[in-house]
Write a protein that holds these residues in place. Structure first.
Motif, PDB file in Angstrom:
ATOM      1  N   VAL A  20     -65.786 -32.557  31.618  1.00  0.00           N
ATOM      2  CA  VAL A  20     -65.104 -33.620  30.872  1.00  0.00           C
ATOM      3  C   VAL A  20     -64.374 -34.535  31.848  1.00  0.00           C
ATOM      4  CG1 VAL A  20     -64.830 -32.254  28.761  1.00  0.00           C
ATOM      5  CG2 VAL A  20     -63.045 -32.209  30.475  1.00  0.00           C
ATOM      6  N   PHE A  21     -64.039 -35.710  31.360  1.00  0.00           N
ATOM      7  CA  PHE A  21     -63.309 -36.687  32.157  1.00  0.00           C
ATOM      8  C   PHE A  21     -61.976 -36.955  31.485  1.00  0.00           C
ATOM      9  CE2 PHE A  21     -67.667 -37.158  33.291  1.00  0.00           C
ATOM     10  CZ  PHE A  21     -67.653 -37.459  34.639  1.00  0.00           C
ATOM     11  N   CYS A  22     -60.918 -37.078  32.295  1.00  0.00           N
ATOM     12  CA  CYS A  22     -59.588 -37.364  31.762  1.00  0.00           C
ATOM     13  C   CYS A  22     -58.843 -38.227  32.776  1.00  0.00           C
ATOM     14  CB  CYS A  22     -58.830 -36.079  31.464  1.00  0.00           C
ATOM     15  SG  CYS A  22     -58.519 -35.068  32.908  1.00  0.00           S
ATOM     16  N   GLY A  32     -50.217 -20.172  34.824  1.00  0.00           N
ATOM     17  CA  GLY A  32     -51.641 -19.914  34.900  1.00  0.00           C
ATOM     18  C   GLY A  32     -52.517 -20.903  34.163  1.00  0.00           C
ATOM     19  N   PHE A  33     -51.965 -22.023  33.714  1.00  0.00           N
ATOM     20  CA  PHE A  33     -52.740 -23.009  32.972  1.00  0.00           C
ATOM     21  C   PHE A  33     -52.665 -24.383  33.637  1.00  0.00           C
ATOM     22  CE2 PHE A  33     -52.168 -19.749  29.849  1.00  0.00           C
ATOM     23  CZ  PHE A  33     -53.308 -19.802  29.077  1.00  0.00           C
ATOM     24  N   ILE A  34     -53.728 -25.158  33.451  1.00  0.00           N
ATOM     25  CA  ILE A  34     -53.786 -26.554  33.871  1.00  0.00           C
ATOM     26  C   ILE A  34     -53.826 -27.389  32.602  1.00  0.00           C
ATOM     27  CG2 ILE A  34     -55.224 -28.299  35.021  1.00  0.00           C
ATOM     28  CD1 ILE A  34     -54.053 -26.386  37.013  1.00  0.00           C
ATOM     29  N   GLU A  35     -53.017 -28.447  32.538  1.00  0.00           N
ATOM     30  CA  GLU A  35     -53.010 -29.351  31.388  1.00  0.00           C
ATOM     31  C   GLU A  35     -53.900 -30.547  31.687  1.00  0.00           C
ATOM     32  OE1 GLU A  35     -49.181 -30.676  29.975  1.00  0.00           O
ATOM     33  OE2 GLU A  35     -48.254 -28.821  30.661  1.00  0.00           O
ATOM     34  N   ILE A  36     -54.766 -30.889  30.743  1.00  0.00           N
ATOM     35  CA  ILE A  36     -55.521 -32.126  30.873  1.00  0.00           C
ATOM     36  C   ILE A  36     -55.237 -32.979  29.646  1.00  0.00           C
ATOM     37  CG2 ILE A  36     -57.292 -31.220  32.415  1.00  0.00           C
ATOM     38  CD1 ILE A  36     -59.158 -30.893  30.134  1.00  0.00           C
ATOM     39  N   GLU A  37     -55.009 -34.262  29.895  1.00  0.00           N
ATOM     40  CA  GLU A  37     -54.644 -35.212  28.841  1.00  0.00           C
ATOM     41  C   GLU A  37     -55.494 -36.470  28.969  1.00  0.00           C
ATOM     42  OE1 GLU A  37     -50.563 -36.244  29.372  1.00  0.00           O
ATOM     43  OE2 GLU A  37     -49.828 -34.311  28.706  1.00  0.00           O
ATOM     44  N   GLU A  38     -55.436 -37.277  27.946  1.00  0.00           N
ATOM     45  CA  GLU A  38     -56.072 -38.597  27.927  1.00  0.00           C
ATOM     46  C   GLU A  38     -57.555 -38.503  28.276  1.00  0.00           C
ATOM     47  OE1 GLU A  38     -53.782 -41.463  30.152  1.00  0.00           O
ATOM     48  OE2 GLU A  38     -51.925 -40.399  29.672  1.00  0.00           O
ATOM     49  N   PHE A  39     -58.290 -37.801  27.414  1.00  0.00           N
ATOM     50  CA  PHE A  39     -59.727 -37.642  27.608  1.00  0.00           C
ATOM     51  C   PHE A  39     -60.405 -39.001  27.618  1.00  0.00           C
ATOM     52  CE2 PHE A  39     -58.368 -33.588  25.915  1.00  0.00           C
ATOM     53  CZ  PHE A  39     -59.019 -32.700  26.758  1.00  0.00           C
ATOM     54  N   VAL A  40     -61.402 -39.141  28.497  1.00  0.00           N
ATOM     55  CA  VAL A  40     -62.141 -40.393  28.631  1.00  0.00           C
ATOM     56  C   VAL A  40     -63.604 -40.098  28.311  1.00  0.00           C
ATOM     57  CG1 VAL A  40     -62.841 -42.219  30.220  1.00  0.00           C
ATOM     58  CG2 VAL A  40     -60.573 -41.176  30.444  1.00  0.00           C
ATOM     59  N   PHE A  41     -64.117 -40.767  27.303  1.00  0.00           N
ATOM     60  CA  PHE A  41     -65.529 -40.660  26.964  1.00  0.00           C
ATOM     61  C   PHE A  41     -66.141 -42.029  27.129  1.00  0.00           C
ATOM     62  CE2 PHE A  41     -63.564 -37.187  24.600  1.00  0.00           C
ATOM     63  CZ  PHE A  41     -64.350 -36.125  25.022  1.00  0.00           C
ATOM     64  N   ASN A  58     -66.461 -34.836  19.538  1.00  0.00           N
ATOM     65  CA  ASN A  58     -65.995 -34.298  18.261  1.00  0.00           C
ATOM     66  C   ASN A  58     -65.064 -33.103  18.462  1.00  0.00           C
ATOM     67  OD1 ASN A  58     -67.430 -36.201  16.798  1.00  0.00           O
ATOM     68  ND2 ASN A  58     -69.233 -34.890  16.634  1.00  0.00           N
ATOM     69  N   GLU A  59     -65.373 -32.257  19.452  1.00  0.00           N
ATOM     70  CA  GLU A  59     -64.537 -31.080  19.703  1.00  0.00           C
ATOM     71  C   GLU A  59     -63.137 -31.475  20.162  1.00  0.00           C
ATOM     72  OE1 GLU A  59     -64.552 -27.078  22.485  1.00  0.00           O
ATOM     73  OE2 GLU A  59     -66.452 -28.054  22.013  1.00  0.00           O
ATOM     74  N   PHE A  60     -63.031 -32.529  20.972  1.00  0.00           N
ATOM     75  CA  PHE A  60     -61.735 -32.949  21.494  1.00  0.00           C
ATOM     76  C   PHE A  60     -61.141 -34.125  20.717  1.00  0.00           C
ATOM     77  CE2 PHE A  60     -63.492 -30.684  25.185  1.00  0.00           C
ATOM     78  CZ  PHE A  60     -62.435 -29.826  25.438  1.00  0.00           C
ATOM     79  N   ALA A  61     -61.731 -34.485  19.591  1.00  0.00           N
ATOM     80  CA  ALA A  61     -61.179 -35.562  18.756  1.00  0.00           C
ATOM     81  C   ALA A  61     -59.817 -35.116  18.223  1.00  0.00           C
ATOM     82  CB  ALA A  61     -62.118 -35.881  17.610  1.00  0.00           C
ATOM     83  N   GLY A  62     -58.824 -35.944  18.377  1.00  0.00           N
ATOM     84  CA  GLY A  62     -57.483 -35.630  17.899  1.00  0.00           C
ATOM     85  C   GLY A  62     -56.693 -34.701  18.811  1.00  0.00           C
ATOM     86  N   VAL A  63     -57.272 -34.284  19.937  1.00  0.00           N
ATOM     87  CA  VAL A  63     -56.575 -33.401  20.880  1.00  0.00           C
ATOM     88  C   VAL A  63     -55.753 -34.271  21.817  1.00  0.00           C
ATOM     89  CG1 VAL A  63     -56.841 -31.724  22.741  1.00  0.00           C
ATOM     90  CG2 VAL A  63     -58.345 -31.621  20.760  1.00  0.00           C
ATOM     91  N   LYS A  64     -54.456 -34.036  21.816  1.00  0.00           N
ATOM     92  CA  LYS A  64     -53.561 -34.798  22.692  1.00  0.00           C
ATOM     93  C   LYS A  64     -53.562 -34.211  24.108  1.00  0.00           C
ATOM     94  CE  LYS A  64     -48.732 -36.115  23.189  1.00  0.00           C
ATOM     95  NZ  LYS A  64     -47.391 -35.992  22.664  1.00  0.00           N
TER      96      LYS A  64
END
Length: 113
Positions: A20-22, A32-41, A58-64
């Motif tokens: 994915v691109f963000c 132990g987690f990495i945060e990814i925001e602002e998905f770019v399609f 569709n899977e990341f629709a509405g995911v902030k």
């Protein structure tokens, strides 16, 4: 003003490799987690539609914001522009192999003394 950077994040998710691109990525406050925001399609023409990219969209629709476990990350690249998002099946018995559990911390060897 400089353009906002774009990152390609490749990670494992339930026997598949997600690419994915963000435009924002951080080390999470959750250990132990990495945060990814602002998905770019990518904006594609209506004539050719990639089913894998549509599934991801569709899977990341509405995911902030998404939290990806650090041990699931394969690679993070800063790229000049986004490309097509992909889902790739892992071949070669991904359903027969279970990853070894990783606790994420080292026990104190002096604790038992």
């Amino acid at each position: 003003m400089a353009a906002k950077p774009v990152y390609k994040v490749i990670f494992l998710n339930q026997g598949q490799v997600y690419e994915v691109f963000c435009s924002a990525i951080y080390q999470s406050e959750m250990y132990g987690f990495i945060e990814i925001e602002e998905f770019v399609f990518g904006e594609r023409s209506g004539l050719l539609i990639d089913p894998a990219e549509e599934k991801l969209k569709n899977e990341f629709a509405g995911v902030k914001r998404s939290y990806i476990p650090m041990h699931a990350i394969v690679r993070i690249d800063e790229v000049e522009k986004e490309g097509p998002a992909k889902i790739i099946d892992i071949k070669g018995g991904a359903d027969k192999v279970t990853p070894f559990p990783y606790a994420g911390f080292m026990p104190n060897p002096n604790l038992g003394e």
